[in-house]
Write a protein that holds these residues in place. Sequence first.
Motif, mmCIF file in Angstrom:
data_model
loop_
_atom_site.group_PDB
_atom_site.id
_atom_site.type_symbol
_atom_site.label_atom_id
_atom_site.label_comp_id
_atom_site.label_asym_id
_atom_site.label_seq_id
_atom_site.Cartn_x
_atom_site.Cartn_y
_atom_site.Cartn_z
ATOM 1 N N VAL A 1 0.869 -1.129 -0.018
ATOM 2 C CA VAL A 1 -0.151 -0.035 0.055
ATOM 3 C C VAL A 1 0.965 1.293 0.005
ATOM 4 O O VAL A 1 2.165 1.295 0.257
ATOM 5 C CB VAL A 1 -0.917 0.084 1.154
ATOM 6 C CG1 VAL A 1 -1.973 -0.998 1.205
ATOM 7 C CG2 VAL A 1 -0.160 0.147 2.731
ATOM 8 N N LYS A 2 0.174 2.410 -0.249
ATOM 9 C CA LYS A 2 0.759 3.686 0.138
ATOM 10 C C LYS A 2 -0.204 4.329 1.002
ATOM 11 O O LYS A 2 -1.631 4.162 0.654
ATOM 12 C CB LYS A 2 0.872 4.461 -1.211
ATOM 13 C CG LYS A 2 2.118 3.955 -2.168
ATOM 14 C CD LYS A 2 2.416 5.150 -3.399
ATOM 15 C CE LYS A 2 3.600 4.440 -3.832
ATOM 16 N NZ LYS A 2 5.021 5.006 -3.652
ATOM 17 N N MET A 3 0.182 5.032 1.950
ATOM 18 C CA MET A 3 -0.731 5.650 2.818
ATOM 19 C C MET A 3 -0.477 7.233 2.819
ATOM 20 O O MET A 3 0.667 7.497 3.124
ATOM 21 C CB MET A 3 -0.631 4.971 4.141
ATOM 22 C CG MET A 3 -1.893 5.481 5.018
ATOM 23 S SD MET A 3 -2.263 4.585 6.492
ATOM 24 C CE MET A 3 -1.277 5.782 7.555
ATOM 25 N N TRP B 1 2.656 10.880 1.120
ATOM 26 C CA TRP B 1 2.594 9.734 0.861
ATOM 27 C C TRP B 1 3.856 8.608 1.365
ATOM 28 O O TRP B 1 4.915 9.045 1.231
ATOM 29 C CB TRP B 1 2.455 9.441 -0.610
ATOM 30 C CG TRP B 1 0.972 9.791 -0.994
ATOM 31 C CD1 TRP B 1 0.919 10.908 -1.702
ATOM 32 C CD2 TRP B 1 -0.197 9.270 -1.045
ATOM 33 N NE1 TRP B 1 -0.385 11.090 -2.069
ATOM 34 C CE2 TRP B 1 -1.221 9.997 -1.826
ATOM 35 C CE3 TRP B 1 -0.538 7.977 -0.503
ATOM 36 C CZ2 TRP B 1 -2.632 9.626 -1.805
ATOM 37 C CZ3 TRP B 1 -1.946 7.468 -0.666
ATOM 38 C CH2 TRP B 1 -2.797 8.357 -1.294
ATOM 39 N N HIS B 2 3.288 7.716 2.043
ATOM 40 C CA HIS B 2 4.262 7.065 2.594
ATOM 41 C C HIS B 2 4.165 5.258 2.199
ATOM 42 O O HIS B 2 3.046 4.842 1.723
ATOM 43 C CB HIS B 2 4.374 6.567 4.056
ATOM 44 C CG HIS B 2 4.581 7.916 4.659
ATOM 45 N ND1 HIS B 2 5.918 8.312 5.186
ATOM 46 C CD2 HIS B 2 3.524 8.864 5.141
ATOM 47 C CE1 HIS B 2 5.771 9.638 5.547
ATOM 48 N NE2 HIS B 2 4.520 10.053 5.695
ATOM 49 N N ASP B 3 5.347 4.523 1.852
ATOM 50 C CA ASP B 3 5.332 3.257 1.448
ATOM 51 C C ASP B 3 4.921 2.234 2.665
ATOM 52 O O ASP B 3 5.474 2.534 3.670
ATOM 53 C CB ASP B 3 6.406 2.810 0.800
ATOM 54 C CG ASP B 3 6.444 3.456 -0.755
ATOM 55 O OD1 ASP B 3 5.660 4.059 -1.153
ATOM 56 O OD2 ASP B 3 7.530 3.128 -1.300
ATOM 57 N N GLY B 4 4.192 1.184 2.294
ATOM 58 C CA GLY B 4 3.897 0.292 3.353
ATOM 59 C C GLY B 4 3.225 -0.951 3.007
ATOM 60 O O GLY B 4 3.231 -1.275 1.686
ATOM 61 N N MET B 5 2.872 -1.717 3.979
ATOM 62 C CA MET B 5 2.140 -2.977 3.785
ATOM 63 C C MET B 5 0.898 -2.836 4.824
ATOM 64 O O MET B 5 1.094 -2.509 5.946
ATOM 65 C CB MET B 5 2.996 -4.307 3.905
ATOM 66 C CG MET B 5 3.571 -4.457 5.013
ATOM 67 S SD MET B 5 4.798 -5.810 4.861
ATOM 68 C CE MET B 5 5.516 -5.972 6.625
ATOM 69 N N LYS C 1 -3.950 3.683 -0.404
ATOM 70 C CA LYS C 1 -4.185 3.063 -1.664
ATOM 71 C C LYS C 1 -3.536 1.707 -1.878
ATOM 72 O O LYS C 1 -2.565 1.455 -1.328
ATOM 73 C CB LYS C 1 -3.257 4.172 -2.611
ATOM 74 C CG LYS C 1 -3.708 5.432 -3.010
ATOM 75 C CD LYS C 1 -3.012 5.853 -4.131
ATOM 76 C CE LYS C 1 -3.426 7.376 -4.206
ATOM 77 N NZ LYS C 1 -4.751 7.349 -5.094
ATOM 78 N N TRP C 2 -4.445 0.917 -2.375
ATOM 79 C CA TRP C 2 -4.321 -0.583 -2.526
ATOM 80 C C TRP C 2 -3.580 -0.772 -3.817
ATOM 81 O O TRP C 2 -4.117 -0.844 -4.822
ATOM 82 C CB TRP C 2 -5.410 -1.273 -2.641
ATOM 83 C CG TRP C 2 -6.447 -0.859 -1.290
ATOM 84 C CD1 TRP C 2 -7.408 -0.053 -1.244
ATOM 85 C CD2 TRP C 2 -6.047 -1.291 0.163
ATOM 86 N NE1 TRP C 2 -7.996 0.321 0.203
ATOM 87 C CE2 TRP C 2 -7.270 -0.835 0.961
ATOM 88 C CE3 TRP C 2 -5.290 -2.016 0.798
ATOM 89 C CZ2 TRP C 2 -7.348 -0.823 2.272
ATOM 90 C CZ3 TRP C 2 -5.412 -2.425 2.114
ATOM 91 C CH2 TRP C 2 -6.583 -1.643 2.911
ATOM 92 N N VAL C 3 -2.176 -0.876 -3.475
ATOM 93 C CA VAL C 3 -1.415 -1.238 -4.942
ATOM 94 C C VAL C 3 -1.184 -2.508 -5.419
ATOM 95 O O VAL C 3 -1.497 -2.755 -6.567
ATOM 96 C CB VAL C 3 0.059 -0.608 -4.545
ATOM 97 C CG1 VAL C 3 1.035 -0.778 -5.782
ATOM 98 C CG2 VAL C 3 0.081 0.882 -4.230
#
Length: 318
Positions: A230-232, A238-242, A278-280
Amino acid sequence: MEIIKVHHPYDAKDIYQGDIVLVLGFFDGVHRGHQAVIDKGIQLAEENNMKCAVMTFNRHPAFVYRNFDPDNLNYLTPLDRKEEIMSHLGVDILYEVAFTSKFGSLSPQTFVDEYIVGWNAKIVVAGFDYTYGKAHIANMDTLHSYAKGRFDIVKVNKKMDEKDKISSTRIRRYISEAKIGQANELLGYIYETSGFVIHGDARGRDLGYPTANIYPHPYVMVPKRGVYAVKMHVNNEWHDGMASIGYNPTFGHRPNYSIEVHLFDFSEDIYGEDVQVKWVDYLRDEIKFNSVDELIERLDQDQIEAKESLAKVKINQI
Ligand SMILES: Cc1cc2nc3c(=O)[nH]c(=O)nc-3n(C[C@H](O)[C@H](O)[C@H](O)COP(=O)(O)O)c2cc1C
Ligand SMILES: Nc1ncnc2c1ncn2[C@@H]1O[C@H](COP(=O)(O)OP(=O)(O)OP(=O)(O)O)[C@@H](O)[C@H]1O
């Protein structure tokens, strides 16, 4: 973009006084099919030196007509998200009509007289399958007889991918099946869920993976249970994550699912903050691990996969 909220019967002084191109539809998701219709409206407005206005509704007409599918009660785009996307596309005016039974029972002729002619629309744009009213009493062909030559009607052809019509129903199905890549393809942007950060069980930090638990917008569709890259968006960045959507079966099944996001290289306190997720990409199903160590090992692996996946995507403006 100007937003004009309208409640029937409307006050004429609230309406934009110049000539407009008016685009019709509910537009849940504002997907690539919808974008084709809106782009046509914007193009015609530019060519004719008018403003491009979109008429949408505060709620889906199905709530008044009682013909909703209970599986589809959740929106792809709640109103504030729809506003954001419409504005990004270049719409000048967004009319948000309160869809009440009084509005929904107007005859097609009254609707056309008050909500198309009364709004100074010189050109009306809608998709090939646009219908008006309960039991779809008017459509793009019958619209001509109500228009009585007072405005032009432009019908936009069906936008398809290689399989079928691009539609909100298809996108909802993909999201509920964790086919997030396919949903994103039809949307033309990465699917997003908004909400705010609440407290969880504070277990995540002991695992080495602290998570922000998200309380989602009540009317927005949440993807299928599972683990996602995800991106939050939080605090303007915006940050990257899971993320995990599920019941944490390793720690005893929770009564309700939770949405938990672990952001990489992030350690701020963000309880109470509004966020967009955001559900990548979908990574895997949720698993009941036999030990906490196995879960941690898997989270290490998830992190590698999520980073690979995120490195491939570029976030567009919407
Ligand atoms: C990317 C990710 C994947 C996860 N996968 C699983 C899983 O497969 N099985 C499981 O029981 N819990 C899984 N979890 C949830 C953890 O159990 C959870 O984060 C932990 O219990 C912390 O909960 P808390 O935020 O309420 O403290 C996952 C969490 C994340 C962030
Ligand atoms: N794939 C498409 N190609 C062209 N026009 C479309 C497409 N999908 C929807 N439209 C049009 O966009 C407008 C918005 O549609 P609306 O949301 O009211 O209905 P819809 O057809 O049910 O959309 P969807 O099928 O995606 O749920 C309508 O004018 C509709 O005809």
